[in-house]
Design a protein around this motif. Structure first.
Motif, mmCIF file in Angstrom:
data_model
loop_
_atom_site.group_PDB
_atom_site.id
_atom_site.type_symbol
_atom_site.label_atom_id
_atom_site.label_comp_id
_atom_site.label_asym_id
_atom_site.label_seq_id
_atom_site.Cartn_x
_atom_site.Cartn_y
_atom_site.Cartn_z
ATOM 1 N N LYS A 56 -30.398 17.900 -15.832
ATOM 2 C CA LYS A 56 -31.369 17.488 -14.832
ATOM 3 C C LYS A 56 -32.299 16.449 -15.452
ATOM 4 O O LYS A 56 -32.921 16.705 -16.487
ATOM 5 C CB LYS A 56 -32.171 18.704 -14.334
ATOM 6 C CG LYS A 56 -31.329 19.716 -13.568
ATOM 7 C CD LYS A 56 -32.148 20.877 -13.029
ATOM 8 C CE LYS A 56 -32.498 21.893 -14.089
ATOM 9 N NZ LYS A 56 -33.119 23.120 -13.537
ATOM 10 N N ILE A 57 -32.393 15.284 -14.826
ATOM 11 C CA ILE A 57 -33.213 14.185 -15.340
ATOM 12 C C ILE A 57 -34.158 13.757 -14.229
ATOM 13 O O ILE A 57 -33.713 13.378 -13.130
ATOM 14 C CB ILE A 57 -32.334 12.991 -15.791
ATOM 15 C CG1 ILE A 57 -31.386 13.405 -16.917
ATOM 16 C CG2 ILE A 57 -33.214 11.831 -16.242
ATOM 17 C CD1 ILE A 57 -29.975 13.634 -16.490
ATOM 18 N N GLY A 58 -35.457 13.828 -14.481
ATOM 19 C CA GLY A 58 -36.383 13.441 -13.432
ATOM 20 C C GLY A 58 -37.821 13.713 -13.779
ATOM 21 O O GLY A 58 -38.196 13.853 -14.950
ATOM 22 N N ASP A 59 -38.647 13.842 -12.740
ATOM 23 C CA ASP A 59 -40.076 14.085 -12.909
ATOM 24 C C ASP A 59 -40.402 15.506 -12.458
ATOM 25 O O ASP A 59 -39.558 16.406 -12.554
ATOM 26 C CB ASP A 59 -40.882 13.032 -12.147
ATOM 27 C CG ASP A 59 -40.435 12.895 -10.689
ATOM 28 O OD1 ASP A 59 -39.994 13.892 -10.097
ATOM 29 O OD2 ASP A 59 -40.529 11.782 -10.140
ATOM 30 N N SER A 60 -41.602 15.711 -11.943
ATOM 31 C CA SER A 60 -42.021 17.070 -11.588
ATOM 32 C C SER A 60 -41.173 17.662 -10.461
ATOM 33 O O SER A 60 -41.012 18.882 -10.383
ATOM 34 C CB SER A 60 -43.499 17.070 -11.169
ATOM 35 O OG SER A 60 -43.717 16.174 -10.090
ATOM 36 N N MET A 61 -40.621 16.827 -9.592
ATOM 37 C CA MET A 61 -39.781 17.356 -8.514
ATOM 38 C C MET A 61 -38.472 17.914 -9.039
ATOM 39 O O MET A 61 -37.829 18.733 -8.386
ATOM 40 C CB MET A 61 -39.526 16.267 -7.472
ATOM 41 C CG MET A 61 -40.680 16.088 -6.501
ATOM 42 S SD MET A 61 -40.300 14.913 -5.182
ATOM 43 C CE MET A 61 -41.028 13.433 -5.839
ATOM 44 N N THR A 62 -38.071 17.470 -10.213
ATOM 45 C CA THR A 62 -36.866 17.993 -10.851
ATOM 46 C C THR A 62 -37.206 19.108 -11.828
ATOM 47 O O THR A 62 -36.446 20.065 -11.990
ATOM 48 C CB THR A 62 -36.115 16.863 -11.558
ATOM 49 O OG1 THR A 62 -35.692 15.906 -10.574
ATOM 50 C CG2 THR A 62 -34.906 17.363 -12.317
ATOM 51 N N ALA A 63 -38.357 19.010 -12.488
ATOM 52 C CA ALA A 63 -38.770 20.055 -13.425
ATOM 53 C C ALA A 63 -39.259 21.308 -12.705
ATOM 54 O O ALA A 63 -39.370 22.381 -13.317
ATOM 55 C CB ALA A 63 -39.876 19.520 -14.336
ATOM 56 N N SER A 64 -39.525 21.210 -11.421
ATOM 57 C CA SER A 64 -40.084 22.321 -10.657
ATOM 58 C C SER A 64 -39.166 23.545 -10.662
ATOM 59 O O SER A 64 -37.936 23.438 -10.623
ATOM 60 C CB SER A 64 -40.325 21.877 -9.211
ATOM 61 O OG SER A 64 -40.639 22.977 -8.391
ATOM 62 N N ALA A 65 -39.784 24.710 -10.675
ATOM 63 C CA ALA A 65 -39.024 25.959 -10.579
ATOM 64 C C ALA A 65 -38.356 26.110 -9.220
ATOM 65 O O ALA A 65 -37.485 26.964 -9.048
ATOM 66 C CB ALA A 65 -39.956 27.149 -10.822
ATOM 67 N N SER A 66 -38.737 25.261 -8.263
ATOM 68 C CA SER A 66 -38.116 25.318 -6.946
ATOM 69 C C SER A 66 -36.821 24.520 -6.880
ATOM 70 O O SER A 66 -36.106 24.602 -5.876
ATOM 71 C CB SER A 66 -39.086 24.782 -5.881
ATOM 72 O OG SER A 66 -40.206 25.633 -5.756
ATOM 73 N N PHE A 67 -36.522 23.758 -7.898
ATOM 74 C CA PHE A 67 -35.314 22.952 -7.860
ATOM 75 C C PHE A 67 -34.175 23.644 -8.600
ATOM 76 O O PHE A 67 -34.194 23.753 -9.831
ATOM 77 C CB PHE A 67 -35.554 21.563 -8.445
ATOM 78 C CG PHE A 67 -34.317 20.694 -8.445
ATOM 79 C CD1 PHE A 67 -33.641 20.428 -7.269
ATOM 80 C CD2 PHE A 67 -33.833 20.152 -9.624
ATOM 81 C CE1 PHE A 67 -32.495 19.637 -7.259
ATOM 82 C CE2 PHE A 67 -32.693 19.356 -9.627
ATOM 83 C CZ PHE A 67 -32.018 19.091 -8.443
ATOM 84 N N SER A 91 -35.289 21.626 -18.521
ATOM 85 C CA SER A 91 -34.731 20.374 -19.035
ATOM 86 C C SER A 91 -35.727 19.643 -19.924
ATOM 87 O O SER A 91 -36.920 19.568 -19.630
ATOM 88 C CB SER A 91 -34.318 19.467 -17.876
ATOM 89 O OG SER A 91 -33.914 18.204 -18.352
ATOM 90 N N LEU A 92 -35.217 19.069 -21.023
ATOM 91 C CA LEU A 92 -36.026 18.220 -21.897
ATOM 92 C C LEU A 92 -36.180 16.825 -21.316
ATOM 93 O O LEU A 92 -36.967 16.028 -21.828
ATOM 94 C CB LEU A 92 -35.381 18.129 -23.282
ATOM 95 C CG LEU A 92 -35.231 19.442 -24.045
ATOM 96 C CD1 LEU A 92 -34.442 19.225 -25.328
ATOM 97 C CD2 LEU A 92 -36.594 20.039 -24.350
ATOM 98 N N ALA A 93 -35.440 16.530 -20.268
ATOM 99 C CA ALA A 93 -35.471 15.195 -19.673
ATOM 100 C C ALA A 93 -36.100 15.208 -18.287
ATOM 101 O O ALA A 93 -35.865 14.299 -17.495
ATOM 102 C CB ALA A 93 -34.061 14.617 -19.602
ATOM 103 N N ALA A 94 -36.891 16.218 -17.975
ATOM 104 C CA ALA A 94 -37.583 16.288 -16.687
ATOM 105 C C ALA A 94 -38.968 16.871 -16.904
ATOM 106 O O ALA A 94 -39.108 18.022 -17.326
ATOM 107 C CB ALA A 94 -36.796 17.145 -15.696
ATOM 108 N N THR A 95 -39.985 16.081 -16.635
ATOM 109 C CA THR A 95 -41.365 16.514 -16.858
ATOM 110 C C THR A 95 -42.270 15.875 -15.817
ATOM 111 O O THR A 95 -42.036 14.732 -15.407
ATOM 112 C CB THR A 95 -41.849 16.119 -18.270
ATOM 113 O OG1 THR A 95 -41.055 16.792 -19.240
ATOM 114 C CG2 THR A 95 -43.307 16.497 -18.494
ATOM 115 N N GLY A 96 -43.296 16.589 -15.407
ATOM 116 C CA GLY A 96 -44.242 16.069 -14.429
ATOM 117 C C GLY A 96 -44.913 14.798 -14.902
ATOM 118 O O GLY A 96 -45.284 14.660 -16.065
#
Length: 818
Positions: free
Chosen positions: A471-482, A519-524
Motif C-alpha cells: 500500500k503506497i499513499g497518504d493518510s487515506m491509505t494509512a487509515s485503519a479504515s482502508f 505500510s512504511l510507504a503510507a503516512t498522513g
C-alpha cells in the motif's frame, strides 16, 4: 533541492548584512552582529552534502580523482583569479603595505588563509578576510575522502564524533591557555571541525537503517532541539568573546542548524518550507560562492561611490545597494568564470553522478540524489540536466553545475539508492499506435487481451511474492479504515471476490496480511515527493523500504491529495508519481492506480483535482496499468463520500467493509470494494483473462500528416522520439528544434482550454497551441509546462516539441476545458 538553496540564500544574506551593515554612530544590533552564524550554516550544509556524495561514491574506482578534480574545477578558477589578482595588483599599488598586512602569499595560495589571523595574530586585508572559512573546508576535505574510503559507515560515524569532541576540547584548552585571543577558537581549523563533522554525521545518519524507523517521530524531536538552540542564542546573544561563546557556543549553533537542515528535508514541498522555495532566496543560493568572495569588493565599490554623493556613506539606505552590487558581481562571475569550468566536470564521472553513461535510468537515479548538492538556485525553465556535484566552500555551501549551466532539482524524483534498480523496466515502450484509451466515467479501466498480456510480461521480468500487495499513499491509505477489515468482512453480493480475497490472506510476515499491514510507504500528510524523500538524501526511501520488506507482486497506489493542498505544480506531482510507478514496474510489481476524491472547504484546491486526476489517468493509460476512478465512484454518494474534515472518506456505522447497498453509500466502504475488485481483475488478467474485448483506441501516429486525434479532455503519455522534426513556421516564443508530437482536436465552438505537459530530466519539452490548418497554423499560446487559450471552432493542434535532439523522450499531456 529548492529548500536547501533557500537555506543557502538565507546564510549568504546573514553574512552580507553582518559585514555591510553601517557601524558608525552607535552600537550594532546584536542580531546583525550574530550574522556570522551564516558561515556555520554553510559548514553544516557542506558537511552534510559533501559527505553524502563521498559515501555514495566510495566504491568507485576513480573515487579520489573524480572528487578532487571536481572540487578544483569548482573552487580554484574564481578563487585564484580573485585572490591571486589581489596578491599581484595590490602590493604594486600600495608599495608592499598589502603584503605586510596579509603576510606571505603562500598562506593564501596553499589554502591556509586562516592561519595568519588565527595563529599569527595578523589582521588580513579586508578583501582577503573571507578566505579563512574556505581554507578550513579545503583542509578538511583534503583528507576526509580517505577517511570515508577506508571506514565503514559505523566506524566513520564514531570517528566523526571523535573529531567533533576533539574540536570542543581544543577550544576549551586554548581558551584557558590564551584567554586574550578568541580568534583562535573561531578561525583555527582544528577548533572548528566539529561544525563540519556534525554535518557529515548527519549524512551518515540519514543513510542508516535506524533512520527510517525514526522518521515518523523526527519532526517532534527536531523542533525542541531548534527551539532550545534558539533560546540559548537569545540568552547568550552568540557573543564569541565569552567563555561559553568560545567553547560550547559553536556546538549549540551547529546542532541547531543540523536539526534545522534535517527538519527541512523531512518537510520539503510542504507549506511550512514554502518560504525557502522563494525564487529570490534560491537565486542567492545559486550565487553563494561568488557572493561570499565578492561581497566585500562590492561593499568597497559602493562605499567609494557613496563618498561622492550628498547621502551619508554610513546611511542604512546604502545596504540594499551594496547587496545588489554584490549580486551583480556574483552574476557576472557565475556566467563568465564559473560556468565554463563547471562544464568540464563531465570528464570526471562516476556511477553515482547523473552524467554517468550506461543505463540512462542509473543516471536519472543519481541525478535526483545529487540535486541536493546544488549550491545554485532555480535555473531558467530551459535547464537541462547533465552533471551535478557537491563541491563548495564553507560560505558557499556546496555547488553544482549542469552541462547546460543548470541543476537538477529535487523534482527529478529518482534516487541514489535506486541506482541499482532501473526507473523503468527493460521492456520495450508501449506501442505508439492503437493504445487503449481509459475513458472518464468508468470505475475500472478496461483490460483488453493486449493489456492483459502486457501485465503478464511485466510480472515475469522480476521475482516477487505472488500473494502480497503493498500500500503506497497518504493518510487515506494509512487509515485503519482502508482494507484492514477486508479479509474478515462478509462479501454478500460480491462473493466472486472470495477467491482473490483468500489468495492474499496467506500473509507475509509476523502473522500479518497485506490487508492489515502498517505500510512504511503510507503516512498522513505525504505528497508523492515524500514517498521518495529519504532516498533523495541517501537513505532508503519509504517506497524502497516497503518493497524490500514485502517483495510485492502488486502495489495499490493513491497519492495526490496533499500535492494539491500544498500547492505543488502539476509538473512536480506528475513527475514524482510517474517515477513511483516506473520504479514499482522495474521490480516486477504491478501498480494499481487510483484517482483522488474531491476536497471540501477549499474551493481552489478542489478545482485542481480534476487536472491531477487526468495526470494519474495519463500515467496509468500510458503504462497500460489498472486504474480505479475513486473520484467518479464517490461523485454520487451523500456529500461525495467525504467526511466532516473535508478530506477523508466516510465510514459506514457497521465498519469500513460493509459491502451492502447501505454500506456502499460511504467513502471507505466503496474504496475497499473497488480495491478488492481491482486486485481481482489484475490477478486474473496477468494470468491471461481479458475483461473488455471492445475498447477505444488512440488513432493517429502523432506526426504532422497523421496527428493523434482526440476530444476534450485528453490525457496521454507519448514520446517525442517517435515524432518528426519540428515546424519552423509558428513562433511560440521558444526555440525548440527537436522532434515533436502533434495532437488534433476538432472543436464545435470557441472553447477555453488549458494544456499541461509533464517531463522528467533529462527530457525537456515545450507545448504550443496552434489554430487553423496545420500547414499554415499560427501559434495561439505556448510555454514550457503550460499553455492556455480560447480556440475554435474548427481544428486545433496541440504540439509537444523537444528543445533539441539531446532532450527528447517521454512526456505526459493533459488538455482540458478551462
Amino acid at each position: 533541492m529548492a529548500e536547501l538553496d533557500g537555506l543557502r540564500g538565507i546564510a549568504i544574506l546573514l553574512v552580507m548584512i553582518h559585514r555591510m551593515y553601517p557601524r558608525a554612530g552607535g552600537a550594532t544590533p546584536w542580531p546583525i552582529e550574530a550574522g556570522w552564524i551564516g558561515v556555520d550554516l554553510f559548514f553544516v550544509i557542506s558537511g552534510f552534502l559533501i559527505a553524502g556524495i563521498l559515501l555514495d561514491t566510495r566504491d568507485d574506482p576513480d573515487f579520489f580523482r573524480n572528487f578532487y578534480a571536481r572540487r578544483v574545477l569548482r573552487i580554484f578558477p574564481l578563487f585564484y583569479l580573485l585572490v591571486g589578482g589581489m596578491l599581484v595588483v595590490f602590493p604594486l599599488a600600495h608599495h608592499g603595505e598589502f603584503l605586510r598586512q596579509a603576510g606571505s602569499p603562500a598562506w593564501y595560495l596553499l589554502q591556509l588563509g586562516n592561519v595568519p589571523e588565527s595563529l599569527l595574530g595578523r589582521d588580513p586585508p579586508y578583501w582577503l578576510a573571507p578566505v579563512w572559512s574556505l581554507a578550513i573546508e579545503e583542509q578538511f576535505y583534503l583528507t576526509f575522502p580517505m577517511l570515508v574510503r577506508w571506514s565503514d559507515p559505523g566506524k566513520l560515524g564514531r570517528r566523526l564524533a571523535a573529531i567533533a569532541g576533539l574540536a570542543l576540547v581544543l577550544r576549551i584548552v586554548t581558551t584557558a591557555v590564551i584567554p586574550d585571543h578568541e580568534r583562535v577558537q573561531y578561525l583555527f581549523t582544528l577548533c572548528r571541525l566539529d561544525t563540519i563533522a556534525i554535518g557529515c554525521l548527519l549524512a551518515v545518519a540519514v543513510r542508516s537503517r535506524p533512520y527510517a524507523m525514526w522518521r515518523p517521530v523526527l519532526p517532534r524531536l527536531l523542533v525542541p532541539v531548534i527551539a532550545a538552540a534558539t533560546a540559548i542564542a537569545l540568552v547568550t546573544q552568540l557573543d564569541r568573546t565569552t567563555w561559553f561563546g568560545r567553547t560550547l557556543g559553536y556546538d549549540v549553533v551547529a546542532l541547531g542548524f543540523a536539526a534545522l537542515v534535517l527538519l527541512v528535508l523531512e518537510r520539503r514541498d510542504h507549506r511550512a518550507t514554502a518560504v525557502l522555495r522563494n525564487p529570490a532566496l534560491r537565486y542567492l543560493g545559486k550565487l553563494c560562492f561568488g557572493l561570499y568572495l565578492l561581497h566585500r569588493p562590492a561593499d568597497t565599490l559602493v562605499s567609494a561611490i557613496a563618498a561622492h554623493t550628498p547621502l551619508d556613506g554610513d546611511s542604512l539606505a546604502w545596504l540594499p545597494i551594496k547587496i545588489a552590487a554584490a549580486v551583480g558581481l556574483a552574476t557576472l562571475s557565475w556566467r563568465l568564470i564559473e560556468q565554463p569550468f563547471l562544464r568540464l566536470k563531465r570528464r570526471f564521472r562516476s556511477h553515482a553522478h547523473p552524467i554517468a553513461r550506461g543505463p540512462a535510468v542509473i543516471a536519472a537515479a543519481a541525478a535526483a540524489a545529487l540535486s541536493l548538492l546544488a549550491c545554485h538556485g532555480a535555473p531558467s525553465p530551459t535547464a537541462q540536466l547533465a552533471t551535478v556535484d557537491a563541491v563548495g566552500p564553507s560560505d558557499a555551501g556546496t555547488e553544482a553545475t549542469t552541462d547546460a549551466t543548470t541543476y537538477a532539482t529535487a523534482d527529478a524524483r529518482t534516487i541514489a539508492a535506486d541506482a541499482m534498480v532501473p526507473d523503468a523496466p527493460p521492456d520495450s515502450p508501449p506501442p505508439v499506435l492503437g493504445r487503449v484509451l481509459y475513458p472518464e466515467g468508468a470505475l475500472h479501466s478496461p483490460i483488453s487481451a493486449d493489456l492483459a498480456a502486457q501485465l503478464g510480461q511485466l510480472a515475469a521480468q522480476a521475482p516477487a511474492t505472488e500473494n502480497v500487495f503493498a500500500k503506497i499513499g497518504d493518510s487515506m491509505t494509512a487509515s485503519a479504515s482502508f482494507l484492514t477489515c477486508a479479509d474478515t468482512c462478509a462479501l454478500g453480493a460480491y462473493g466472486e471476490l472470495a477467491a482473490t480475497r483468500g489468495y492474499f490472506e496467506a500473509g507475509n510476515a509476523a502473522g500479518t496480511t497485506p490487508y492489515d499491514r502498517i505500510s512504511l510507504a503510507a503516512t498522513g500528510g505525504w505528497t508523492t515527493a515524500d514517498v521518495l524523500i529519504a532516498a533523495i538524501v541517501g537513505a532508503l526511501a519509504p517506497l524502497d523500504l516497503e518493497t524490500a520488506a514485502l517483495q510485492p507482486r502488486y502495489g495499490v497506489v493513491m497519492l495526490g491529495t496533499n500535492d494539491v493542498r500544498y500547492g505543488r505544480t502539476v509538473d512536480a506531482f506528475g513527475a514524482d508519481l510517474w517515477s513511483i510507478i516506473d520504479r514499482l514496474r522495474a521490480r516486477g510489481t504491478l501498480p494499481i492506480m487510483s484517482t483522488i476524491p474531491s476536497m471540501h472547504g477549499d474551493p481552489d484546491s478542489n478545482a485542481r483535482i480534476p487536472t491531477f486526476n487526468r495526470v494519474i489517468r495519463a500515467i496509468a493509460q500510458g503504462r497500460g496499468l489498472p486504474l480505479i476512478d475513486f473520484h467518479q465512484a464517490l461523485a454520487g454518494l451523500p456529500n461525495e463520500g467525504i467526511g466532516s474534515d473535508g478530506i477523508h472518506p466516510t465510514t459506514a456505522p457497521d465498519g469500513a467493509c460493509t459491502l451492502t447497498s447501505a454500506g456502499l453509500q460511504y467513502g471507505y466502504d466503496t474504496r475497499n470494494l473497488l480495491t478488492l475488485e481491482a486486485l481481482d481483475r489484475t490477478r486474473r488478467a496477468r494470468n491471461g483473462a481479458a475483461f473488455d474485448p471492445s475498447v477505444t483506441r488512440r488513432t493517429g501516429s502523432g506526426t504532422h500528416s497523421d496527428p493523434f486525434r482526440g476530444q476534450l479532455p485528453i490525457a496521454d503519455l507519448a514520446d517525442t522520439r517517435t515524432g518528426e522534426l519540428g515546424f519552423t513556421s509558428y513562433p511560440c516564443g521558444v526555440t525548440a528544434s527537436g522532434h515533436e508530437i502533434v495532437y488534433r482536436i476538432d472543436l464545435p465552438a470557441a472553447t477555453a482550454i488549458d494544456a499541461y505537459v509533464v517531463d522528467r530530466d533529462p527530457v525537456n519539452v515545450d507545448i504550443a497551441i496552434l489554430a487553423g490548418s496545420l500547414a499554415a497554423a499560427s501559434c495561439v499560446a505556448g510555454g514550457d509546462q503550460t499553455a492556455s487559450a480560447t480556440v475554435g471552432p474548427g481544428p486545433v493542434f496541440i504540439v509537444v516539441d523537444s528543445r533539441d535532439v539531446t532532450t527528447e523522450g517521454e512526456f505526459l499531456l493533459v488538455v482540458e476545458p478551462h
